[in-house]
Each structure stands twice: as C-alpha cells, then as structure tokens.
Design a protein around this motif. Sequence first.
Motif, short mmCIF file in Angstrom:
data_model
loop_
_atom_site.label_atom_id
_atom_site.label_comp_id
_atom_site.label_asym_id
_atom_site.label_seq_id
_atom_site.Cartn_x
_atom_site.Cartn_y
_atom_site.Cartn_z
N VAL A 202 0.85 -1.24 0.11
CA VAL A 202 -0.14 -0.08 0.05
C VAL A 202 0.92 1.15 -0.11
O VAL A 202 1.84 1.21 0.79
N SER A 203 0.38 2.25 -0.82
CA SER A 203 1.27 3.29 -0.85
C SER A 203 0.38 4.72 -1.03
O SER A 203 -1.04 4.37 -1.16
N VAL A 204 0.96 5.85 -0.92
CA VAL A 204 -0.02 7.08 -1.48
C VAL A 204 -0.08 6.77 -2.92
O VAL A 204 0.83 6.61 -3.71
N HIS A 205 -1.39 7.09 -3.57
CA HIS A 205 -1.71 7.02 -4.89
C HIS A 205 -0.92 8.05 -5.48
O HIS A 205 -0.53 9.10 -5.37
N SER A 206 -0.34 7.73 -6.74
CA SER A 206 0.48 8.60 -7.70
C SER A 206 -0.53 9.36 -8.71
O SER A 206 0.03 10.10 -9.53
N GLY B 38 6.54 4.79 -6.48
CA GLY B 38 7.62 4.52 -7.25
C GLY B 38 8.73 5.24 -7.35
O GLY B 38 9.73 5.46 -8.14
N ILE B 39 8.85 6.20 -6.04
CA ILE B 39 9.86 7.33 -5.79
C ILE B 39 10.73 7.03 -4.73
O ILE B 39 10.58 6.78 -3.66
N TYR B 40 12.19 6.98 -5.00
CA TYR B 40 12.95 6.45 -3.79
C TYR B 40 13.60 7.90 -3.31
O TYR B 40 13.80 8.82 -4.06
N THR B 127 14.18 12.36 -10.24
CA THR B 127 13.72 13.40 -10.62
C THR B 127 15.21 14.49 -10.87
O THR B 127 16.26 14.10 -10.59
N ASN B 128 15.10 15.58 -11.47
CA ASN B 128 15.95 16.57 -11.75
C ASN B 128 16.79 16.99 -10.36
O ASN B 128 17.86 17.11 -10.07
N HIS B 224 6.44 6.88 -12.37
CA HIS B 224 7.38 8.18 -11.70
C HIS B 224 6.66 9.27 -11.20
O HIS B 224 7.15 10.21 -10.99
N ARG B 225 5.07 9.30 -11.25
CA ARG B 225 4.43 10.32 -10.80
C ARG B 225 4.21 10.20 -9.41
O ARG B 225 4.43 9.10 -8.65
#
Lengths: 239, 238
Positions: A202-206, B38-40, B127-128, B224-225
């Motif tokens: 579960v994550s915050v939705h993108s 999806g962001i590290y 990201t940049n 990647h959003r």
Amino acid sequence: MKGRTRIQSMGVAIMLSALVALNGCDSGDDVVMPPAQEATYAVAITNLTGSQPLSPLGAVVHNSGYAGWEIGISASSGLERLAEGGDPAVFLAEAAGNADVLVTGTGGGIIGPGATDNVEFTTVPTQGLRLTCATMLVNTNDAFTGISGLIIGDLAVGERKRIYALPYDAGTEGNTETASTIPGPAGGGEGYIAERLDRDFVSVHSGVVTRDDGLVTSVLDESHRFLSPVAEIVVTRIR
Amino acid sequence: MKRRIVTGWFVSALFCFGLAVPLPAAQLTVAVTNLTNGIYFTPLLITAHDNATHLFQGGAPATANLRLVAECGDLSGLVSDLGGEDADTVADPAGGVLAPGATAVAGIDTTSTGNTRLSLAAMLLPTNDGFVGLDSLEIPGTPGTYVFYLNGYDAGTEANSELLDTSGCSPGMPGIPAAPGGDGGTGGSGVASADSNTAVHVHRGTLGDTDPAAGTSDLDSRIHRWLNPVARVVVTAQ
C-alpha cells in the motif's frame, strides 16, 4: 494495553451480569442502574473529487490491535476486494474476526462527487477507541481513500475531528486504466481479480495518467484525475 | 526528596501562570516513511538545530549545499554546514536509498545542544532536482507521538528535463543521475527548460511518458508520478 482492554471488557460483563441478577430477583427495593456508558459517533464523508464516485463506505471501530492497512505492507484480501471492486464485505468480515474490533458497518451506498454519506456507531468508548474506514475511487484500478486508526476515544460529546483523506494505491492491481479493469462508470469493467499484479504494498496513490495525458490504452480522460485530498471525513461524538 | 517536591510545585506554578514555555523534549525517535509508489529517497539528513537555521525555505533560493542534495543526493555539504554528524544530526539512517513503502528511523538527542527545531532533506529519485523536505518543525515539548506529512519540493536550480544521465553528478550538470528502480528510459527529447520559479517551491510532479525509448521524457508516467504527501514523519518524544 490489549490485556487491559480485555480485563475492562470482562469487568463490564461481570457488572452487567450482576445487575441482571439483581433485577432478576428484585423484590421492590430500588436498584439504581448506572447510566449507560455508551457513546454515539456520527461519521460524515464527503467526496471531494471531480469525477470519481466512491464505493459504499466500510467502517470499523476498534482498539489498538487492529489495522485496516499500513503503508509499505501488502493489502489484506478484504482490502484488495474493496480497492479493486468497491465491495467492503470481506474487509469488514476480516475486521469482525479481530478481537480488538468493536463495531463494523457499511455506508448508505455510492457517494458521488460532491455528495456526503453519513454513518453512525454506538459503542462503549475507551480512551484509545479508533476509527478506520475505506472506500474505493471506482474509476481507477485499485485506488481507495479513508482513514486508518484515527483516535476518537478522546472526543467529548459535541466534539469532532476533521480529516482530509489521501488517495491510496492498494498495490494489488496494475494501474493499466483499461476499460476492462475499471469497474466504475468510466470503464464498466471487471472489479476484483485475485491475482496480485502490482508491487503488492500500500502506498499513497500517484494519480491517474489518463488518455488525455498520453496513456493511449486508458479509458479515463482528464476529468478522472485527482489530487490530494480526495475526501473530507468528519467524526462527531453526538452522544 | 523535600527539595524535589518544592521544585515540582515551583515548576507547576510557572506553568499555571503561563510564564514558562515547556522545554522541547531532548530525546526523539524520528521515523520517516516513503509514502510514494515509485519514487526513491536518497540518504536522509535529519537534524535538530536552533531557530535561526534552515536547510531550505519555500520561496527562498536553494543554498549551494541544498542544491547538492536536490540534484545529486549528496549530503556532505549540509552535514558540514551543521558541524558534522553528532547526537542530533543524523545522516543516512537507512544505510542507502529509502525505497517506496520503506521506513528509516533515527534517534535525535538534543540534551547537549538544547536545539529546538527539526529539519529533514533527501533527494527524490528519479527527478532532476526534487527533494522531500521538512523545514524547522518545532520539537514538541510534551512527551508523545506526533505525525507529520511532508511534500515534495523543487529546488528551482535545474530544468526538469526528465532525461536520465547516469554518467555522474555535479551541481549544474543537467539530467537525472539515477533511477534506482531500474525502470528509467532513454531517448527522450526533454520535457522542460529552465524553471520559471527559481526559488524552492512545491514540486509540480513529473510528466513521464509511456515510451521507454523515445518520447519527451525518460520517466514512465505510470510509475514515476506522485501526489503529495510523499513522506510521513512520526516523531516520538520522550
């Protein structure tokens, strides 16, 4: 904490038995019943999105030993069904099987954009009494919103808490946005499928991408996009 | 014993008359969870400091050393600014990047410094020049558990080209230095030229596209959003 809660529950049970027993052999003496310790909470959820109907709310009143979901952790089967297909039944059945859950309930139906649904619960409050509730954004693959473990046991009569709820991704279905996988009116497709086709946490939705933003296989258009927050949830202790 | 009781009454009296502000808790546990899909996060810097210090401020240009974090994920400059790692300045509590859904925990002890504010920074990848930030949270004065949600910021120092360049990183060098999820693309033509707001601002998110070998972006719009908040911080004060 859990142990203490159980002891308190047993204490209440014993006290009630004693009162029943006293009433049962009442021969005219005045036996003063203590006032009922129950509290009633009203939950009002308002859909703040532009074009994402919300499925019927599943709500759980509980103590600290229950969690409907956690960030970074795999969704339960019940949450998967709620988030992919909008049906809260298994989510609530899972909750009902937890010793720390006091009440479960379902909202009045689909909550359209701008609409509000109200649910009420009555229970004996503990200081750590919590509310968890969840509902699907139906024009998505597996997005849901709600609150997890909001403490409501500290509310006095007339007090309320207001939460602006985030959109979450159950992580159980890929965000393909294809018509066959979107159960809401934008897609008319299938809701729940048992396979786990995404990252499985579960994550915050993108957010949704939509065909208007270049995802050519998406059945969604720009109107189905959303930002945080997606719902306002107000919990008021009314008694 | 007697003296302690007297002191206790004295402190209580001060609180009653509102003459004293509770001192901030000296010992904190700070747990940072990556809420994104999806962001590290690059290694986190978590620090307590005085009320005149800022790692960044929205609306103000990024310092050179914040830029180093936001463009390259390099904490060395900010750590040096803060006088090095110590009991209330912790660098890289996760031992590397913090994956989506993961949590890093740091212990912060301000006993010897009396610091009253808490800040945090780490680059968002890919990201940049995006970063997750907390600017000068007032450290709670009452023991308890406190939850905060953090936004993604744009340092305003580099164009959001969304083009991967893994050949290295230095401030001012265009490009995204890494996509830790292994899901970056190539061959993009570039999304955005220079930022119109060159001060630190809330990041508008990435655009991405669905073509891993062409299109405008090397990022994937399905992966990647993000939406804010990007992080949850749970501060437990003892």
